[in-house]
Write a protein that holds these residues in place. Sequence first.
Motif, short mmCIF file in Angstrom:
data_model
loop_
_atom_site.label_atom_id
_atom_site.label_comp_id
_atom_site.label_asym_id
_atom_site.label_seq_id
_atom_site.Cartn_x
_atom_site.Cartn_y
_atom_site.Cartn_z
N PHE A 1 -9.75 -7.70 12.77
CA PHE A 1 -10.76 -6.85 13.19
C PHE A 1 -11.33 -6.31 11.70
O PHE A 1 -10.90 -6.28 11.04
CB PHE A 1 -9.27 -6.30 14.37
CG PHE A 1 -9.65 -6.65 15.23
CD1 PHE A 1 -10.35 -6.22 16.45
CD2 PHE A 1 -8.70 -7.74 15.58
CE1 PHE A 1 -10.36 -6.50 17.62
CE2 PHE A 1 -8.33 -8.11 16.92
CZ PHE A 1 -8.96 -7.93 17.59
N THR A 2 -11.87 -5.17 12.31
CA THR A 2 -12.08 -4.32 11.06
C THR A 2 -12.23 -2.91 11.53
O THR A 2 -12.67 -2.52 12.52
CB THR A 2 -13.71 -4.55 10.35
OG1 THR A 2 -14.84 -4.62 11.75
CG2 THR A 2 -13.45 -5.96 9.73
N THR A 3 -11.99 -1.97 10.78
CA THR A 3 -12.48 -0.82 10.87
C THR A 3 -13.38 0.26 9.63
O THR A 3 -12.61 0.33 8.65
CB THR A 3 -10.87 0.10 11.56
OG1 THR A 3 -11.19 1.62 12.11
CG2 THR A 3 -10.02 0.74 10.07
N MET B 1 -0.60 3.22 9.38
CA MET B 1 -2.10 2.00 9.02
C MET B 1 -2.84 1.48 10.32
O MET B 1 -3.95 1.07 10.12
CB MET B 1 -2.05 1.12 7.86
CG MET B 1 -1.46 1.15 6.89
SD MET B 1 -0.64 -0.56 5.20
CE MET B 1 -2.49 -1.14 5.43
N LEU B 2 -2.37 1.73 11.51
CA LEU B 2 -2.31 0.54 12.69
C LEU B 2 -3.17 1.45 13.64
O LEU B 2 -4.42 1.77 14.01
CB LEU B 2 -1.08 -0.15 13.41
CG LEU B 2 -1.86 -1.26 14.47
CD1 LEU B 2 -2.95 -2.20 13.87
CD2 LEU B 2 -1.35 -1.79 14.63
N GLU B 3 -2.49 2.72 14.02
CA GLU B 3 -3.00 3.70 14.70
C GLU B 3 -3.89 4.41 14.63
O GLU B 3 -4.27 4.79 13.61
CB GLU B 3 -1.93 4.35 15.34
CG GLU B 3 -0.09 3.11 15.63
CD GLU B 3 1.24 4.38 16.18
OE1 GLU B 3 1.29 5.58 15.51
OE2 GLU B 3 1.87 4.03 16.26
N ASP B 4 -4.48 5.18 15.84
CA ASP B 4 -5.43 5.95 16.35
C ASP B 4 -6.26 5.79 16.12
O ASP B 4 -7.29 6.38 15.06
CB ASP B 4 -5.11 7.54 15.40
CG ASP B 4 -3.67 8.00 16.51
OD1 ASP B 4 -3.67 7.62 17.89
OD2 ASP B 4 -2.94 8.92 15.60
N MET C 1 -0.89 -10.36 11.32
CA MET C 1 -1.06 -11.40 10.39
C MET C 1 -1.35 -10.94 8.24
O MET C 1 -0.65 -11.11 8.38
CB MET C 1 -2.24 -12.66 10.32
CG MET C 1 -1.58 -13.27 11.41
SD MET C 1 0.21 -14.23 11.60
CE MET C 1 -0.52 -15.63 9.99
N SER C 2 -1.96 -10.32 8.97
CA SER C 2 -2.38 -8.78 7.35
C SER C 2 -3.01 -7.29 8.25
O SER C 2 -3.42 -7.86 9.35
CB SER C 2 -3.58 -9.85 6.70
OG SER C 2 -4.96 -10.30 7.28
N LEU C 3 -2.87 -7.14 7.75
CA LEU C 3 -3.55 -5.41 7.77
C LEU C 3 -3.72 -4.70 6.83
O LEU C 3 -2.73 -4.23 5.75
CB LEU C 3 -2.14 -4.95 8.73
CG LEU C 3 -2.36 -3.36 9.16
CD1 LEU C 3 -3.49 -3.17 9.60
CD2 LEU C 3 -1.28 -2.56 9.69
N THR C 4 -4.61 -3.99 6.09
CA THR C 4 -4.93 -3.05 5.55
C THR C 4 -5.83 -1.70 5.75
O THR C 4 -5.71 -2.27 7.09
CB THR C 4 -5.98 -3.77 4.74
OG1 THR C 4 -7.26 -4.13 5.29
CG2 THR C 4 -5.95 -5.27 4.19
N ASP C 5 -6.35 -1.10 5.11
CA ASP C 5 -7.04 0.08 5.78
C ASP C 5 -8.43 0.02 6.48
O ASP C 5 -8.41 0.51 6.88
CB ASP C 5 -7.39 1.20 3.87
CG ASP C 5 -6.02 2.08 3.94
OD1 ASP C 5 -5.09 2.10 5.07
OD2 ASP C 5 -5.96 2.60 2.93
N SER D 1 0.92 -1.24 0.15
CA SER D 1 0.31 -0.09 -0.01
C SER D 1 0.98 1.61 0.52
O SER D 1 0.27 2.26 0.64
CB SER D 1 -1.22 0.28 1.30
OG SER D 1 -0.05 0.03 2.27
N GLY D 2 2.32 1.55 0.34
CA GLY D 2 2.67 2.36 0.11
C GLY D 2 3.06 2.92 1.28
O GLY D 2 3.12 4.54 1.11
#
Length: 422
Positions: A150-152, A39-42, A125-129, A32-33
């Motif tokens: 988890f989702t956001t 991507m994770l915080e806040d 394991m995996s992380l997207t927006d 994702s650059g």
Amino acid sequence: MIKFGNRMIKFGFYSLLICLVMNAGEASAQESGRSVPSMLEDRIWKTQLPEDELCVEFRHALSISTPSHDGARKKADILDEPDGQNYVHAYLTAAGEGKVTISSPYTLCGDTVKIFRPGQSYVIMSLTDSTLSVRCLSGGYSPGDSVMHFTTDNSLSGRLANEKRLDRIWRREDVWRKGVTLLTGEPVRSAKGMELPRWVNWRTNLDKYFQSQMRYPEHLLKENKAGCSVVMLAIDTLGLPGSVDILTSTCKEFDDEVVRLVKELPHALPCRDSDGRRVPCLYTVYVPFLPQHYRDRILADSLEEVKFQKCCVHWEEQPRFLNGSPQALLDYIQSRLVYDPCFLGEKESIRGTYLININEYGELTEVKTLSSCGIPEWDTQVLGILRSMPRWTPAMNHFGKGQYKSSRYFLPATFRKSQKTQ
């Protein structure tokens, strides 16, 4: 009691499992650059348990600095957290039972995140927006096979709502008193007869200056990185910014932008005491950096700029005396002018013209006669009245950041037999 105890045991297990994370998901982040922290915080990450909803947030405690004007340091009371730590905030919600929260510090070690208080390690394991999967590595109840998803909300409305939430948190956690104070720390608003510093386009509200003029650090805008800085600046007797202190902060790049804005701040009408004397003061401002709000502001500014270009008008204001009404100036002179109409002889009236030079602080620097009325005593009386006048509001140019300007005011005065001037 048994039900509450079972709930707390379950909460402890899941909250320790989720007090996690950062860098093992580098592959998805690189695609994702963007960095994993950005991507994770806040954000609020949610997952649905059999009976409850578990929410986790990764956030920084505010970094507290020392103001240089008196050498004092104020201790922050932010959830008893050390300055500048990274913290995981987790809570469970269930119908009718409210919200229970837990807060733990974490640090990144290689490709794992270590939680200080529980003593556990976790990997992403995996992380997207909008999605996050994590697995416990060690120290958990079931090492190696505990995976949660988890989702956001990463929609436009979700980002705006989250930025408003963060803004409320930072404003609440910030311990510094805002607004204008004297060098002694006394608030100017509570001092009788004091005048606040005032700028052309922002009046006494510097919050608007920082929001309207900031340039968001480009790489942080791409990463949707939000944050804040609280700055204390000195305003001298010329209305110019002096020393700059960053009191609380979440990111150095935001601090650099705030310092740049302070250095480019146009001069103000300075703070004045009850006797009208210029006095130095301190101005403390909370400056939020909210990426989606910033994008919306840039769009609004671009539309306003197109509209302004079509008008082809530079908005300027002439100097004003008291409420700005020409009659106020005439009333001031007329109420103080005393003369004998007999000096007019057979004339019904005579006329004189007088010049007032007003500097960029509204102070009269020169008063003189341009065209005498023909009676020197009356000219002298008018000049004396003008020299004793209160300060004016100086001329203002509203283009760009705005500017107070020096100006000349030409006052024609007509003396009539009725003892009234016009």
